[in-house]
Design a protein around this motif. Structure first.
Motif, mmCIF file in Angstrom:
data_model
loop_
_atom_site.group_PDB
_atom_site.id
_atom_site.type_symbol
_atom_site.label_atom_id
_atom_site.label_comp_id
_atom_site.label_asym_id
_atom_site.label_seq_id
_atom_site.Cartn_x
_atom_site.Cartn_y
_atom_site.Cartn_z
ATOM 1 N N ARG A 266 0.896 -1.214 0.025
ATOM 2 C CA ARG A 266 0.036 -0.010 -0.032
ATOM 3 C C ARG A 266 0.856 1.260 -0.019
ATOM 4 N NH1 ARG A 266 -5.099 0.290 3.476
ATOM 5 N NH2 ARG A 266 -6.128 2.201 2.912
ATOM 6 N N ILE A 267 0.826 2.118 -1.005
ATOM 7 C CA ILE A 267 1.368 3.232 -1.147
ATOM 8 C C ILE A 267 0.664 4.842 -1.150
ATOM 9 C CG2 ILE A 267 3.483 1.924 -2.264
ATOM 10 C CD1 ILE A 267 2.674 3.674 -4.800
ATOM 11 N N GLY A 268 -0.573 4.374 -1.422
ATOM 12 C CA GLY A 268 -1.230 5.809 -1.302
ATOM 13 C C GLY A 268 -2.753 5.283 -1.012
ATOM 14 N N GLU A 269 -3.594 6.408 -0.711
ATOM 15 C CA GLU A 269 -4.913 6.195 -0.620
ATOM 16 C C GLU A 269 -5.918 7.585 -0.628
ATOM 17 O OE1 GLU A 269 -5.290 4.862 3.368
ATOM 18 O OE2 GLU A 269 -5.104 6.875 4.391
ATOM 19 N N LEU A 270 -6.969 7.391 -0.969
ATOM 20 C CA LEU A 270 -7.898 8.491 -1.151
ATOM 21 C C LEU A 270 -9.317 8.057 -0.155
ATOM 22 C CD1 LEU A 270 -9.274 10.628 -3.989
ATOM 23 C CD2 LEU A 270 -10.947 9.403 -2.620
ATOM 24 N N THR A 271 -9.553 8.562 0.897
ATOM 25 C CA THR A 271 -10.583 8.286 1.721
ATOM 26 C C THR A 271 -11.879 9.178 1.608
ATOM 27 O OG1 THR A 271 -9.983 9.411 3.737
ATOM 28 C CG2 THR A 271 -9.051 7.178 3.378
ATOM 29 N N TYR A 272 -13.013 8.474 1.853
ATOM 30 C CA TYR A 272 -14.261 9.359 1.533
ATOM 31 C C TYR A 272 -15.153 8.653 2.764
ATOM 32 C CZ TYR A 272 -15.463 5.425 -1.290
ATOM 33 O OH TYR A 272 -16.064 4.087 -1.563
ATOM 34 N N VAL A 273 -16.004 9.712 2.956
ATOM 35 C CA VAL A 273 -17.106 9.384 4.122
ATOM 36 C C VAL A 273 -18.562 9.532 3.305
ATOM 37 C CG1 VAL A 273 -18.457 10.112 6.072
ATOM 38 C CG2 VAL A 273 -15.784 10.542 5.944
ATOM 39 N N ALA A 274 -19.465 8.565 3.479
ATOM 40 C CA ALA A 274 -20.700 8.538 2.957
ATOM 41 C C ALA A 274 -21.635 9.395 3.640
ATOM 42 C CB ALA A 274 -21.394 7.292 2.948
ATOM 43 N N ARG A 275 -22.616 10.158 3.126
ATOM 44 C CA ARG A 275 -23.369 11.168 3.704
ATOM 45 C C ARG A 275 -24.895 10.498 3.427
ATOM 46 N NH1 ARG A 275 -22.067 16.878 3.791
ATOM 47 N NH2 ARG A 275 -24.345 17.126 3.379
ATOM 48 N N PRO A 276 -25.789 10.647 4.368
ATOM 49 C CA PRO A 276 -27.128 10.430 4.057
ATOM 50 C C PRO A 276 -27.949 10.532 3.043
ATOM 51 C CG PRO A 276 -26.647 11.413 6.287
ATOM 52 C CD PRO A 276 -25.525 11.681 5.485
ATOM 53 N N ASP A 277 -27.524 11.684 2.276
ATOM 54 C CA ASP A 277 -28.159 11.945 0.985
ATOM 55 C C ASP A 277 -27.498 11.208 -0.092
ATOM 56 O OD1 ASP A 277 -25.591 12.950 0.518
ATOM 57 O OD2 ASP A 277 -26.407 15.080 0.110
ATOM 58 N N GLY A 278 -26.651 10.360 0.025
ATOM 59 C CA GLY A 278 -26.038 9.398 -0.996
ATOM 60 C C GLY A 278 -24.700 9.991 -1.455
ATOM 61 N N SER A 279 -24.547 11.297 -1.212
ATOM 62 C CA SER A 279 -23.136 11.623 -1.938
ATOM 63 C C SER A 279 -21.833 11.260 -1.015
ATOM 64 C CB SER A 279 -23.260 13.133 -1.658
ATOM 65 O OG SER A 279 -23.137 13.768 -0.553
ATOM 66 N N ILE A 280 -20.676 11.514 -1.193
ATOM 67 C CA ILE A 280 -19.686 11.304 -0.638
ATOM 68 C C ILE A 280 -18.797 12.546 -0.225
ATOM 69 C CG2 ILE A 280 -19.430 9.086 -1.232
ATOM 70 C CD1 ILE A 280 -16.975 9.885 -2.962
ATOM 71 N N VAL A 281 -17.960 12.507 0.704
ATOM 72 C CA VAL A 281 -17.097 13.709 1.006
ATOM 73 C C VAL A 281 -15.513 13.009 1.042
ATOM 74 C CG1 VAL A 281 -16.124 15.353 2.696
ATOM 75 C CG2 VAL A 281 -18.899 14.797 2.308
ATOM 76 N N ILE A 282 -14.735 13.420 0.102
ATOM 77 C CA ILE A 282 -13.630 12.952 0.096
ATOM 78 C C ILE A 282 -12.654 13.862 1.061
ATOM 79 C CG2 ILE A 282 -11.240 13.124 -1.485
ATOM 80 C CD1 ILE A 282 -12.911 12.815 -3.939
ATOM 81 N N ASP A 283 -12.149 13.319 2.046
ATOM 82 C CA ASP A 283 -11.531 13.995 3.301
ATOM 83 C C ASP A 283 -10.018 13.577 3.243
ATOM 84 O OD1 ASP A 283 -11.563 11.221 4.069
ATOM 85 O OD2 ASP A 283 -12.739 11.594 5.865
ATOM 86 N N HIS A 284 -9.230 12.869 2.530
ATOM 87 C CA HIS A 284 -8.065 12.494 2.570
ATOM 88 C C HIS A 284 -7.633 11.888 1.267
ATOM 89 C CE1 HIS A 284 -3.825 11.452 3.896
ATOM 90 N NE2 HIS A 284 -4.264 10.174 3.461
ATOM 91 N N THR A 285 -6.378 12.591 0.667
ATOM 92 C CA THR A 285 -5.607 11.981 -0.237
ATOM 93 C C THR A 285 -4.055 12.096 0.094
ATOM 94 O OG1 THR A 285 -7.011 12.859 -1.889
ATOM 95 C CG2 THR A 285 -5.187 11.998 -2.621
ATOM 96 N N GLY A 286 -3.390 10.852 0.020
ATOM 97 C CA GLY A 286 -1.898 10.879 0.253
ATOM 98 C C GLY A 286 -1.377 9.674 -0.398
ATOM 99 N N VAL A 287 0.081 9.802 -0.889
ATOM 100 C CA VAL A 287 1.109 9.039 -1.370
ATOM 101 C C VAL A 287 2.039 8.830 -0.502
ATOM 102 C CG1 VAL A 287 2.242 8.341 -3.565
ATOM 103 C CG2 VAL A 287 -0.290 9.329 -3.665
#
Length: 108
Positions: free
Chosen positions: A28-49
């Motif tokens: 594992r050398i990188g990641e992009l994380t996201y949180v699901a919202r109740p309305d079905g959208s997502i929030v990208i909260d972190h990107t790192g390599v």
């Protein structure tokens, strides 16, 4: 992908959100994380390599994978991650997945 070496991006999802994981030779050398919202959208909260893989466009590859997934699933995107916000601001071609596309900024 931008890196000529063998890399793989996969999406790991659960009820709270998910992670686009970038692997190189099984590591594992990188990641992009996201949180699901109740309305079905997502929030990208972190990107790192990992630093030793920096400067190869791999963070952009992670964001591109997330955008392609959002397009395929009809998911709208917001971003609190500074990198993702900057990329959405810079590249109009990514903005079609934004929850507020007319703004050009991925506000939460």
């Amino acid at each position: 992908m931008s890196d000529p070496d063998p890399t793989h991006i996969r999406n790991e999802e659960d009820a709270e959100g998910g992670t686009f994981v970038l692997e190189h030779e099984g590591r594992r050398i990188g990641e992009l994380t996201y949180v699901a919202r109740p309305d079905g959208s997502i929030v990208i909260d972190h990107t790192g390599v990992r630093p030793e893989f920096g400067g190869r466009g791999l963070a952009r590859d992670l964001l591109q994978a997330a955008v392609e997934w959002a397009r395929a699933t009809g998911t709208k995107v917001r971003a609190t991650c500074p990198y993702a916000r900057a990329q959405f601001d810079k590249d109009p071609a990514l903005r079609d997945v934004l929850a507020e596309p007319e703004i050009g900024r991925a506000h939460v």
